[in-house]
Design an enzyme around this catalytic site. Structure first.
Site, PDB file in Angstrom:
ATOM      1  CB  ALA A 249       0.911  -7.733   2.083  1.00  0.00           C
TER       2      ALA A 249
ATOM      3  CG  ASP B  11      -0.663  -0.610   8.005  1.00  0.00           C
ATOM      4  OD1 ASP B  11      -1.512   0.261   8.261  1.00  0.00           O
ATOM      5  OD2 ASP B  11       0.549  -0.375   7.890  1.00  0.00           O
TER       6      ASP B  11
ATOM      7  CE  LYS C 145       0.916   1.125   4.478  1.00  0.00           C
ATOM      8  NZ  LYS C 145       1.652   2.344   4.886  1.00  0.00           N
TER       9      LYS C 145
END
Length: 304
Positions: free
Chosen positions: A101, A133, A6
């Site tokens: 992620a 996140d 991101k």
């Protein structure tokens, strides 16, 4: 599984609270720099890593992907092993949420491999326990994050945006960057008034209109000065991007990756070449956004 990195199009950081955390208001965009995770049946829960900077990634119980597998097993009552293989594409400790992620992809991978059958909303709840996140890594696209960044509201976005990233092999500690930010606030810099997305109306309008020029003008990061203070080398890629006509340039998250917004896919390549020619980055990447969050890419035929 595949999960995106991101870029924080905007990151506004409030003063540290009594709990030691900073309230934030941020606008995330998922980009096509990805982590790939392959999950296979195993007797235990283990992990291996390949790709750029693989040697920097811990493979023990502290790894966020393994923690994701453990959390899913605990909450579902599943007693099964898994081997997770991570192939790195997102810079390590680069402010682009590579570890998050991995965790998002691992949650989805283990849910699929073990047949746990959790709804995406349940996976997002687990993701929030792993890190601020991680929920966005699951959902992807574009979103406004509040609280610690984990409370997400989808943001409408039209079109495609083109990025060049200047990557430094030496990462920055997120805790150190926030600590330096606190020092700057103590020295008289005002902390942001974190009030949702009110301060980013122009940025959200630019996304809705698909207006890359307006988006570039609205990029913002309260942590940028702190990151540059800890790693003064970051001043160079920021200046190179401006000289090369970037529509906007910003340190991504807590850094040290510098994100430059191009006018087109070709211009993003020009920006990347400028970073390389100036020696302003250890590696360069180009990407587009927004893209989808963690998803199943396919099932491998093991021959079994």
């Amino acid at each position: 599984m595949r999960a995106p990195g991101k870029v924080n199009l905007s990151l506004r950081v409030g003063a540290v609270g009594a709990d030691g955390y900073h309230p934030v208001s941020t606008v995330f965009q998922a980009v096509s720099v990805v982590e790939e995770v392959v999950a296979t049946h195993a007797d235990e829960r283990t992990l291996s890593v390949s790709g750029p900077q693989a040697e920097l990634v811990p493979t023990g119980p502290g790894n966020l992907a393994l923690r994701a597998a453990e959390l899913l097993a605990e909450r579902t009552g599943i007693d099964a092993g898994v081997h997770l293989h991570l192939h790195k594409g997102v810079p390590v400790a680069g402010g682009m949420a590579g570890g998050s992620a991995d965790a998002a992809a691992a949650l989805l991978a283990c849910d699929t491999l073990w047949g746990a059958g959790l709804a995406r909303e349940e996976l997002v709840e687990l993701a929030a326990e792993l890190g601020a996140d991680v929920p966005f890594s699951l959902t992807g696209h574009t979103a406004v994050g509040t609280g610690r960044g984990d409370l997400l509201t989808p943001a409408l976005s039209r079109g495609e945006f083109h990025w060049a990233f200047a990557v430094q092999d030496a990462g920055l500690s997120t805790a150190a960057v926030y600590g330096r930010y606190d020092e700057l606030v103590a020295a008289g810099r005002p902390a942001a008034q974190v009030d949702g997305a009110e301060a980013d109306v122009a940025l959200l309008q630019a996304l809705l209109a698909g207006d890359a020029h307006a988006l570039g003008a609205a990029l913002h990061n309260d942590l940028q000065d702190a990151a540059v203070a800890l790693d003064p080398r970051l001043a160079e890629p920021l200046e190179v991007a401006r000289r090369t006509g970037a529509l906007g340039v910003v340190v991504s998250g807590s850094g040290p990756t510098v994100a430059a917004l191009g006018r087109s896919r070709q211009h993003a390549l020009v920006l990347a070449a400028a970073f390389t020619a100036a020696g302003a980055a250890d590696r360069v990447l180009t990407a587009t956004g927004p893209v989808a969050g963690a998803r199943v890419v396919g099932v491998l035929d093991t021959g079994a």
